[in-house]
Design a protein around this motif. Structure first.
Motif, PDB file in Angstrom:
ATOM      1  N   MET A 233       0.783  -1.228   0.000  1.00  0.00           N
ATOM      2  CA  MET A 233       0.000   0.000   0.000  1.00  0.00           C
ATOM      3  C   MET A 233       0.821   1.288   0.000  1.00  0.00           C
ATOM      4  N   TYR A 234       1.994   1.296   0.658  1.00  0.00           N
ATOM      5  CA  TYR A 234       2.719   2.563   0.824  1.00  0.00           C
ATOM      6  C   TYR A 234       4.106   2.613   0.199  1.00  0.00           C
ATOM      7  N   CYS A 235       4.695   1.453  -0.063  1.00  0.00           N
ATOM      8  CA  CYS A 235       6.025   1.487  -0.680  1.00  0.00           C
ATOM      9  C   CYS A 235       6.034   2.165  -2.056  1.00  0.00           C
ATOM     10  N   PRO A 236       4.986   2.026  -2.877  1.00  0.00           N
ATOM     11  CA  PRO A 236       5.014   2.768  -4.143  1.00  0.00           C
ATOM     12  C   PRO A 236       5.070   4.280  -3.937  1.00  0.00           C
ATOM     13  N   HIS A 237       4.480   4.769  -2.868  1.00  0.00           N
ATOM     14  CA  HIS A 237       4.555   6.209  -2.563  1.00  0.00           C
ATOM     15  C   HIS A 237       5.991   6.593  -2.201  1.00  0.00           C
ATOM     16  N   CYS A 238       6.621   5.743  -1.401  1.00  0.00           N
ATOM     17  CA  CYS A 238       8.013   6.009  -1.026  1.00  0.00           C
ATOM     18  C   CYS A 238       8.919   6.014  -2.253  1.00  0.00           C
ATOM     19  N   ARG A 239       8.591   5.235  -3.252  1.00  0.00           N
ATOM     20  CA  ARG A 239       9.379   5.139  -4.472  1.00  0.00           C
ATOM     21  C   ARG A 239       9.029   6.229  -5.482  1.00  0.00           C
ATOM     22  N   GLY A 240       8.139   7.132  -5.097  1.00  0.00           N
ATOM     23  CA  GLY A 240       7.760   8.202  -6.003  1.00  0.00           C
ATOM     24  C   GLY A 240       6.793   7.757  -7.073  1.00  0.00           C
TER      25      GLY A 240
END
Length: 551
Positions: free
Chosen positions: A251-258
């Motif tokens: 859920m959130y790692c794609p956000h961390c990866r931009g």
């Protein structure tokens, strides 16, 4: 000697553009900052642009917009959000089952209330003292019927027998006021009179029909409550540490990866959620049995057991019985006197009250059969729709809550980057997660709370199976402690299986049944023929190696 530096340089050049649109300029973290703040976290220390990600423990360690603190906060947030999704989904099922229970309970109580009211309204004018001096007998009967329906520890047949005995004693005295009848004489009278059927066939007929109707009605109502309670308790089971990490990565790692705009791959989401809800999926078999059993009893209630007619006309059957006694008074009295002797003449004299009130009774009952038919039809539709709830939950959460991409999307978040997701989707249930590439699941340690609920479903299905064939069932305890550790010690499969076999319609053979819980505790789920420990270790090592190579 010069090959290595050139190869190393080429590798660096090839990987550099992955940082952003420009190989020399780090991407902005504006989207992540906005999301992080919206989740209620402080923006202090949140990077403005991408930083190196060697510190990350869950997300891929490339360039990132997340610090260690952000990663931890996102992990906790993903856990609470996913658990909230589970509870919300569970509440919708609870609402359906509770509404069905409320509708049927209201209908059944209303049926009983109308019968009682009709008795109170009609009997005084029809029977005079025969009724007014025995009001408590009738009130006690309806009170006992309600207590039984509410699952009190009452023997319904005994309660009905007690009613007819008390009524016969009271009416015999009132129909023979010229005699002084003692309690000892009444005991003898009851023994002799019952064999001559003073009330006709009504007591026997009502006992058979009312018992079947009440058994079915209370088991049916209780089944909805048990189902709702199982969903509530299972929905409150916390996520494991491994599952929390997997949900965070989803859920959130794609956000961390931009990659905030990139949706998770559908199959990737399914593997994560199936791994996290592996124990919940093991409810499927017993859950389907419960739904099928409720449907079976619903058909009985609106069919052979004819609840509407039987319960709605109790007052009419009592009136019919009293009329039979009035008509056969002289014959019954003569036979009692022959067996018990003549009682002493009373000094109070006789009363003609019974003569004034004697006559054929005609009462009407308003049918609510159509209302029952609609209730049953609605219930069957909802129960059928809920049969596959536990195994369709992962796909439902992925499509409606996680907002995963379509199955054909090859530019989705696959746990590492934007692209396609190659691993196959795992099967349902704990045993099928041994090779789950996204969540580390120990298939030898089933969740004990969920095993307890599986046992609750078995017990309730057994009760419904008995009710379906007219057998009374025990409702003394439906609490958690009845199933002990939850591994099935209180109701071994060989015992439950024998009881369930009484109603073959409630149990159809399935090839994908859950592993039996024959008192083996945490090893219960591995009762199937699984590989040996050494082979498992070898397979696990191979799977982990293949997993890392794929990454």
């Amino acid at each position: 000697m010069r090959v290595f530096p050139w190869g190393f340089w080429l590798l660096c050049v090839a990987s550099a553009p992955a940082r952003g649109d420009s190989g020399s300029k780090a991407r902005s973290c504006a989207e992540v900052r906005q999301l992080y703040g919206a989740k209620g976290f402080s923006l202090s220390g949140v990077p403005q642009a991408e930083i190196s990600g060697e510190h990350l423990r869950i997300c891929p360690q490339g360039y990132t917009c997340c610090t260690s603190e952000m990663e931890e906060n996102f992990a906790n947030k993903s856990q609470s959000e996913f658990e909230a999704m589970m509870k919300e989904s569970g509440r919708s099922v609870q609402a359906i089952l509770t509404a069905q229970h409320r509708s049927f309970d209201s209908y059944f109580q209303d049926l009983l209330n109308k019968s009682e009211k009709a008795l109170y309204d009609a009997f005084p004018s029809m029977y005079g003292e025969l009724y007014t001096q025995n009001v408590k007998v009738f009130k006690d009967l309806y009170s006992e019927l309600r207590r039984y329906y509410r699952s009190s520890n009452i023997n319904l047949e005994e309660a009905l027998n007690e009613f007819w005995t008390r009524l016969l004693e009271r009416l015999f005295k009132l129909l023979n006021p010229q005699y002084h009848i003692t309690d000892e004489y009444l005991d003898c009278m009851v023994k002799h009179a019952e064999q001559h059927k003073p009330f006709g066939e009504v007591p026997r007929d009502l006992k058979v029909k009312a018992t079947r109707a009440f058994i079915a009605a209370r088991s049916y109502a209780q089944g909805f409550l048990v189902g709702s309670d199982v969903v509530r308790k299972v929905s409150q089971v916390s996520l494991s540490h491994e599952c929390t990490r997997a949900i965070m990565k989803l859920m959130y790692c794609p956000h961390c990866r931009g990659m905030s705009s990139v949706r998770p791959c559908n199959n990737y989401c399914l593997n994560v959620v199936k791994g996290c809800l592996a124990n919940q999926a093991d409810l499927n078999t017993e859950w389907k049995y419960l739904m099928d059993s409720l449907i079976g009893v619903a058909d009985r209630i609106d069919g052979p057991y004819n609840v509407d007619t039987v319960i709605g006309t109790i007052h009419m059957r009592i009136a019919e019985a009293i009329s039979n006694l009035q008509e056969n008074k002289d014959s019954i009295t003569s036979k009692v006197f022959q067996g018990c002797g003549n009682p002493k003449i009373s000094t109070k004299g006789s009363s003609s009250e019974d003569k004034k009130r004697r006559g054929k009774v005609t009462l009407e009952a308003k049918s609510s059969a159509q209302a029952l038919e609609m209730l049953v039809l609605d219930a069957k539709g909802n129960l059928t729709a809920l049969k596959t709830y536990w195994i369709t939950l992962p796909s439902s959460l992925c499509s409606k809550k996680v907002m995963a991409s379509s199955a054909s999307d090859d530019k989705c978040w696959n746990g590492m980057t934007k692209g396609s997701y190659l691993p196959q989707v795992m099967g349902d249930g704990l045993a099928n997660q041994i090779n789950n590439p996204e969540v580390e699941v120990d298939i030898t340690k089933p969740d004990m709370t969920i095993r307890q609920q599986i046992m609750q479903l078995k017990i309730m299905t057994n009760r419904l199976g008995n009710a379906n064939i007219g057998n009374d069932v025990d409702f003394q305890d439906t609490s958690d402690d009845m199933s002990g550790s939850g591994s099935g010690d209180s109701c071994p499969d060989d015992v439950c299986g024998k009881r369930l076999s009484k109603s073959p319609s409630t149990r159809q053979p399935e090839t994908n049944a859950i592993p039996k819980q024959s008192g083996h505790g945490v090893n219960g789920a591995s009762s199937r023929s699984l590989p040996s420990a050494s082979l498992l270790l070898l397979l696990s090592v191979a799977a982990i190696a293949a997993h890392h190579l794929w990454r």
